[in-house]
Design an enzyme around this catalytic site. Structure first.
Site, mmCIF file in Angstrom:
data_model
loop_
_atom_site.group_PDB
_atom_site.id
_atom_site.type_symbol
_atom_site.label_atom_id
_atom_site.label_comp_id
_atom_site.label_asym_id
_atom_site.label_seq_id
_atom_site.Cartn_x
_atom_site.Cartn_y
_atom_site.Cartn_z
ATOM 1 N N GLN A 100 -2.427 -9.630 10.685
ATOM 2 C CA GLN A 100 -1.988 -8.248 10.433
ATOM 3 C C GLN A 100 -3.190 -7.344 10.151
ATOM 4 O O GLN A 100 -4.063 -7.685 9.351
ATOM 5 C CB GLN A 100 -1.028 -8.177 9.249
ATOM 6 C CG GLN A 100 -0.393 -6.786 9.161
ATOM 7 C CD GLN A 100 0.480 -6.589 7.941
ATOM 8 O OE1 GLN A 100 0.026 -6.770 6.818
ATOM 9 N NE2 GLN A 100 1.727 -6.203 8.155
ATOM 10 N N TYR A 169 1.126 2.633 4.138
ATOM 11 C CA TYR A 169 -0.315 2.591 4.464
ATOM 12 C C TYR A 169 -0.584 3.635 5.567
ATOM 13 O O TYR A 169 0.322 4.339 5.990
ATOM 14 C CB TYR A 169 -0.724 1.166 4.850
ATOM 15 C CG TYR A 169 -0.638 0.252 3.647
ATOM 16 C CD1 TYR A 169 -1.655 0.241 2.692
ATOM 17 C CD2 TYR A 169 0.476 -0.546 3.422
ATOM 18 C CE1 TYR A 169 -1.566 -0.549 1.553
ATOM 19 C CE2 TYR A 169 0.580 -1.341 2.281
ATOM 20 C CZ TYR A 169 -0.445 -1.339 1.357
ATOM 21 O OH TYR A 169 -0.351 -2.109 0.224
#
Ligand SMILES: Cc1cc2nc3c(=O)[nH]c(=O)nc-3n(C[C@H](O)[C@H](O)[C@H](O)COP(=O)(O)O)c2cc1C
Length: 360
Positions: A100, A169
């Site tokens: 990720q 994020y």
């Protein structure tokens, strides 16, 4: 009838079952050094424990991308050799590994001394640390950082990468009207707010040769007012699909506190599958595999959601922190639900990733 233990193809990745370890940041404390030792053991336990695909904890794509100054990054010297070691180990248990990739944006702690967090807009997501809006040149740099990071993951032998587009994020900040107040071509409607993701995907595919598996984790809703809508999320995912995205993990929440957390309190089987209805809707709207994450604990509940429609796989995070060998336990016949009580104490990452409510 689908079952969590069917072999499955998630795009071009074939997995021995439909159970995926959802990305779980292991520790913020030790940066790149964390890639060996403890981390290798953590991944070995998960792979031994019968899960089909492991999505790693988030890795920063450039030196200022961390959720802490020391968060592991793909640019760390140790990244490629250490990740290769983890990948080889995981593969030896017939398990796949997807890395990720993240930029923490306005939630971040830039490594540069005096560095200011950046986001889509001037905004403060971390108390006392105001972020400033990114320039277009910085957006272009970010796109190239994601592309280079994906190439490093390919070099390390990882089976694919996942763009962290969820949980508040940087990418999620761009996608959410709650955070994105820009008036240029990166703000406004979803075609503009989503532009950065389309650019990322294109650059990552260019840098990795065009057929390297790229997934996204994305919010179907931000759990705040002025959220991304499911219609917008579907529009963007269809655009990404047409440009070669291979899978979508559907999550929710900007992660600013309990009400916006993607990790919900699960008190009964009725709470399980916190965002599964949205995953089901997404799966109807696209042709690539959709993974549902959030609040799953009981194998029968997972099978139920798989059979309600086109969800292809189920991702788990907290249950596997507490019981890394959960999949094997279920496969061996003990189908008692995961013991995780969703206390969320595992979010205290300073001393490394562990379950604070149960010990082995
Ligand atoms: C300790 C901890 C670390 C996490 N780290 C990440 C991460 O690095 N990337 C991410 O996308 N989600 C992260 N999450 C969120 C989980 O992947 C998942 O979306 C969420 O916890 C809901 O799934 P669960 O109910 O199975 O835990 C983290 C969650 C926890 C508890």
């Amino acid at each position: 009838m689908k079952s969590i233990f069917d072999p499955v193809s998630i795009g071009s990745i074939t997995a021995k079952n439909r159970l995926i370890r959802s990305a779980t940041a292991e520790s913020y404390a030790e940066g790149g050094r964390r890639l060996s030792g403890v981390k290798t053991r953590l991944y070995e336990d998960l792979a031994k424990g019968g899960i089909g695909v492991i999505i790693t904890g988030m890795f920063g794509v450039d030196r200022n991308s961390g959720a802490s100054p020391t968060m592991p990054k793909t640019g760390d010297d140790v990244f490629v050799p250490a990740m290769r070691e983890i990948v080889d180990l995981v593969h030896s248990y017939d398990c796949k590994l997807v890395v990720q990739l993240v930029h923490s944006g306005a939630k971040g702690f830039p490594a540069e001394v005096g560095g200011q967090p950046v986001g889509p807009s001037d905004d403060t997501l971390v108390p006392d640390r105001p972020a400033r809006a990114m320039t277009k040149a910085e957006i272009a740099d970010l796109v190239e950082s994601f592309a280079r990071a994906a190439a490093k993951c390919k070099e390390a032998g990882a089976d694919g990468v996942q763009i962290h587009g969820a949980h508040g994020y940087l990418i999620s900040q761009f996608l959410s009207p709650h955070c994105n107040k820009r008036s240029d071509e990166y703000g406004g409607d979803i075609a503009n707010r989503g532009r950065i993701v389309l650019e990322l995907l294109e650059a990552m595919r260019r840098e990795t040769g065009g057929d390297y598996p790229i997934w996204i984790k994305i919010n179907g809703k931000d759990l705040v007012e002025n959220s991304i809508t499911m219609e917008e999320c579907i529009w963007l995912c269809r655009e990404l699909e047409s440009r070669g995205l291979e899978a979508i993990e559907l999550s929710a929440g900007l992660g600013f506190g309990r009400s916006t957390s993607p990790s919900k309190l699960i008190e009964s089987v009725d709470d399980e599958g916190s965002f599964a209805p949205e995953a089901l809707t997404m799966a109807e709207a696209v042709s690539i595999p959709v993974i549902s994450v959030g609040g799953f604990k009981t194998p029968d509940v997972m099978d139920k959601w798989l059979n309600k429609g086109k969800i292809e796989a189920i991702a788990l995070c907290r249950p596997l922190i507490s019981e890394p060998k959960l999949a094997k336990r279920w496969q061996d016949g003990d189908r008692e639900k995961a013991r995780c009580i969703s206390c969320n104490k595992c979010y205290r990452l300073k001393d490394g990733l562990k379950c604070h409510s149960f010990s082995e």
